[in-house]
Design a protein around this motif. Sequence first.
Motif, PDB file in Angstrom:
ATOM      1  N   GLU A  85       0.857  -1.173   0.000  1.00 17.17           N
ATOM      2  CA  GLU A  85       0.000   0.000   0.000  1.00 17.17           C
ATOM      3  C   GLU A  85       0.895   1.225   0.000  1.00 17.17           C
ATOM      4  N   LEU A  86       0.385   2.289  -0.564  1.00 17.72           N
ATOM      5  CA  LEU A  86       1.110   3.549  -0.607  1.00 17.72           C
ATOM      6  C   LEU A  86       0.622   4.421   0.535  1.00 17.72           C
ATOM      7  N   SER A  87       1.555   4.989   1.287  1.00 13.78           N
ATOM      8  CA  SER A  87       1.215   5.897   2.384  1.00 13.78           C
ATOM      9  C   SER A  87       2.000   7.186   2.232  1.00 13.78           C
ATOM     10  N   LEU A  88       1.320   8.288   2.487  1.00 12.50           N
ATOM     11  CA  LEU A  88       1.952   9.601   2.565  1.00 12.50           C
ATOM     12  C   LEU A  88       1.730  10.106   3.983  1.00 12.50           C
ATOM     13  N   ILE A  89       2.816  10.454   4.654  1.00 18.40           N
ATOM     14  CA  ILE A  89       2.751  10.860   6.056  1.00 18.40           C
ATOM     15  C   ILE A  89       3.421  12.219   6.204  1.00 18.40           C
ATOM     16  N   LYS A  90       2.653  13.199   6.674  1.00 18.99           N
ATOM     17  CA  LYS A  90       3.198  14.531   6.922  1.00 18.99           C
ATOM     18  C   LYS A  90       3.483  14.624   8.417  1.00 18.99           C
ATOM     19  N   VAL A  91       4.738  14.918   8.751  1.00 20.77           N
ATOM     20  CA  VAL A  91       5.166  14.935  10.146  1.00 20.77           C
ATOM     21  C   VAL A  91       5.787  16.281  10.486  1.00 20.77           C
ATOM     22  N   ASN A  92       5.564  16.726  11.721  1.00 19.58           N
ATOM     23  CA  ASN A  92       6.236  17.937  12.210  1.00 19.58           C
ATOM     24  C   ASN A  92       7.731  17.701  12.150  1.00 19.58           C
ATOM     25  N   CYS A  93       8.458  18.736  11.749  1.00 20.27           N
ATOM     26  CA  CYS A  93       9.897  18.544  11.619  1.00 20.27           C
ATOM     27  C   CYS A  93      10.646  19.851  11.828  1.00 20.27           C
ATOM     28  N   PRO A  94      10.807  20.254  13.100  1.00 20.35           N
ATOM     29  CA  PRO A  94      11.653  21.419  13.347  1.00 20.35           C
ATOM     30  C   PRO A  94      13.084  21.103  12.899  1.00 20.35           C
ATOM     31  N   THR A  95      13.820  22.109  12.558  1.00 18.22           N
ATOM     32  CA  THR A  95      15.183  21.948  12.030  1.00 18.22           C
ATOM     33  C   THR A  95      16.046  21.060  12.915  1.00 18.22           C
ATOM     34  N   LYS A  96      15.934  21.197  14.230  1.00 14.59           N
ATOM     35  CA  LYS A  96      16.792  20.415  15.137  1.00 14.59           C
ATOM     36  C   LYS A  96      16.483  18.913  15.120  1.00 14.59           C
ATOM     37  N   GLN A  97      15.293  18.514  14.643  1.00 11.35           N
ATOM     38  CA  GLN A  97      14.933  17.089  14.610  1.00 11.35           C
ATOM     39  C   GLN A  97      15.002  16.496  13.203  1.00 11.35           C
ATOM     40  N   ARG A  98      15.331  17.306  12.233  1.00 13.38           N
ATOM     41  CA  ARG A  98      15.324  16.861  10.834  1.00 13.38           C
ATOM     42  C   ARG A  98      16.242  15.657  10.613  1.00 13.38           C
ATOM     43  N   ALA A  99      17.433  15.666  11.161  1.00  9.40           N
ATOM     44  CA  ALA A  99      18.378  14.558  10.967  1.00  9.40           C
ATOM     45  C   ALA A  99      17.834  13.258  11.559  1.00  9.40           C
ATOM     46  N   GLU A 100      17.197  13.346  12.741  1.00  7.34           N
ATOM     47  CA  GLU A 100      16.622  12.152  13.369  1.00  7.34           C
ATOM     48  C   GLU A 100      15.533  11.541  12.487  1.00  7.34           C
ATOM     49  N   ILE A 101      14.644  12.394  12.001  1.00  7.79           N
ATOM     50  CA  ILE A 101      13.542  11.917  11.180  1.00  7.79           C
ATOM     51  C   ILE A 101      14.068  11.352   9.864  1.00  7.79           C
ATOM     52  N   MET A 102      15.047  12.013   9.272  1.00 10.84           N
ATOM     53  CA  MET A 102      15.625  11.523   8.019  1.00 10.84           C
ATOM     54  C   MET A 102      16.268  10.154   8.209  1.00 10.84           C
ATOM     55  N   LYS A 103      16.860   9.905   9.364  1.00  7.83           N
ATOM     56  CA  LYS A 103      17.463   8.602   9.652  1.00  7.83           C
ATOM     57  C   LYS A 103      16.381   7.519   9.744  1.00  7.83           C
ATOM     58  N   ILE A 104      15.265   7.835  10.393  1.00 11.00           N
ATOM     59  CA  ILE A 104      14.142   6.884  10.477  1.00 11.00           C
ATOM     60  C   ILE A 104      13.628   6.566   9.072  1.00 11.00           C
ATOM     61  N   VAL A 105      13.462   7.599   8.265  1.00  7.32           N
ATOM     62  CA  VAL A 105      12.979   7.429   6.891  1.00  7.32           C
ATOM     63  C   VAL A 105      13.919   6.512   6.115  1.00  7.32           C
ATOM     64  N   GLU A 106      15.203   6.738   6.252  1.00  5.38           N
ATOM     65  CA  GLU A 106      16.195   5.908   5.562  1.00  5.38           C
ATOM     66  C   GLU A 106      16.142   4.463   6.045  1.00  5.38           C
ATOM     67  N   LEU A 107      16.090   4.253   7.353  1.00  4.96           N
ATOM     68  CA  LEU A 107      16.052   2.894   7.915  1.00  4.96           C
ATOM     69  C   LEU A 107      14.806   2.121   7.490  1.00  4.96           C
ATOM     70  N   MET A 108      13.707   2.835   7.289  1.00 11.34           N
ATOM     71  CA  MET A 108      12.449   2.192   6.912  1.00 11.34           C
ATOM     72  C   MET A 108      12.281   2.093   5.385  1.00 11.34           C
ATOM     73  N   HIS A 109      13.302   2.494   4.638  1.00 12.64           N
ATOM     74  CA  HIS A 109      13.274   2.459   3.167  1.00 12.64           C
ATOM     75  C   HIS A 109      12.104   3.279   2.606  1.00 12.64           C
ATOM     76  N   ALA A 110      11.828   4.376   3.261  1.00 11.89           N
ATOM     77  CA  ALA A 110      10.804   5.312   2.796  1.00 11.89           C
ATOM     78  C   ALA A 110      11.518   6.442   2.054  1.00 11.89           C
ATOM     79  N   GLN A 111      10.738   7.417   1.573  1.00 11.73           N
ATOM     80  CA  GLN A 111      11.323   8.541   0.853  1.00 11.73           C
ATOM     81  C   GLN A 111      10.681   9.835   1.315  1.00 11.73           C
ATOM     82  N   ILE A 112      11.483  10.868   1.341  1.00 12.75           N
ATOM     83  CA  ILE A 112      10.958  12.202   1.621  1.00 12.75           C
ATOM     84  C   ILE A 112      10.554  12.793   0.278  1.00 12.75           C
ATOM     85  N   VAL A 113       9.269  13.193   0.171  1.00 11.29           N
ATOM     86  CA  VAL A 113       8.768  13.697  -1.107  1.00 11.29           C
ATOM     87  C   VAL A 113       8.431  15.187  -1.062  1.00 11.29           C
TER      88      VAL A 113
END
Length: 166
Positions: A85-113
């Motif tokens: 299934e295709l999912s699009l998830i919009k998440v809060n992302c202050p600058t200081k947490q961007r690296a953490e969220i990007m790491k989760i996205v990478e580990l889960m084989h997702a993409q930032i669109v």
Amino acid sequence: MKYTLSILVENQPGVLSKVSGLFSRRGFNIDSLAVGITEDPAISRITIVVNGDEHIVEQVEKQLNKLIPVIKVKVLQPDLFISRELSLIKVNCPTKQRAEIMKIVELMHAQIVDVATTSLTIQLTDNDEHTQTLISLLKPYGIKEIVRAGTLAIEKGPATARKQNS
């Protein structure tokens, strides 16, 4: 228990209404529904995921087979099909947490669109289990919105839905 039904139908107006109407008349909730044209433009495949017991699913399968535009109904067996299934998830992302969220996205084989100043939109194409895992990992950051498409499923191996024995 969740069941995945693969229904081949004639590609004509009103078929989806007939199929979904059968579920609503029986008071049976559809968890996921996806429809699309197959390799033959005259035929569409409806993939439905339902929660219920084996007896109810058998009854629905029999009723679906009685509908005129239905060509074939198959209840897919666990571990013998691939689903996505295709999912699009919009998440809060202050600058200081961007690296953490990007790491989760990478580990889960997702993409930032999409990247905005205070949010990221993430795309994941995977099964329900992995989608739920990603959602639970992103919840602490604050999920703004989730959009999920219906599940698509296909049997594993060389067989095709039209050529199999019932």
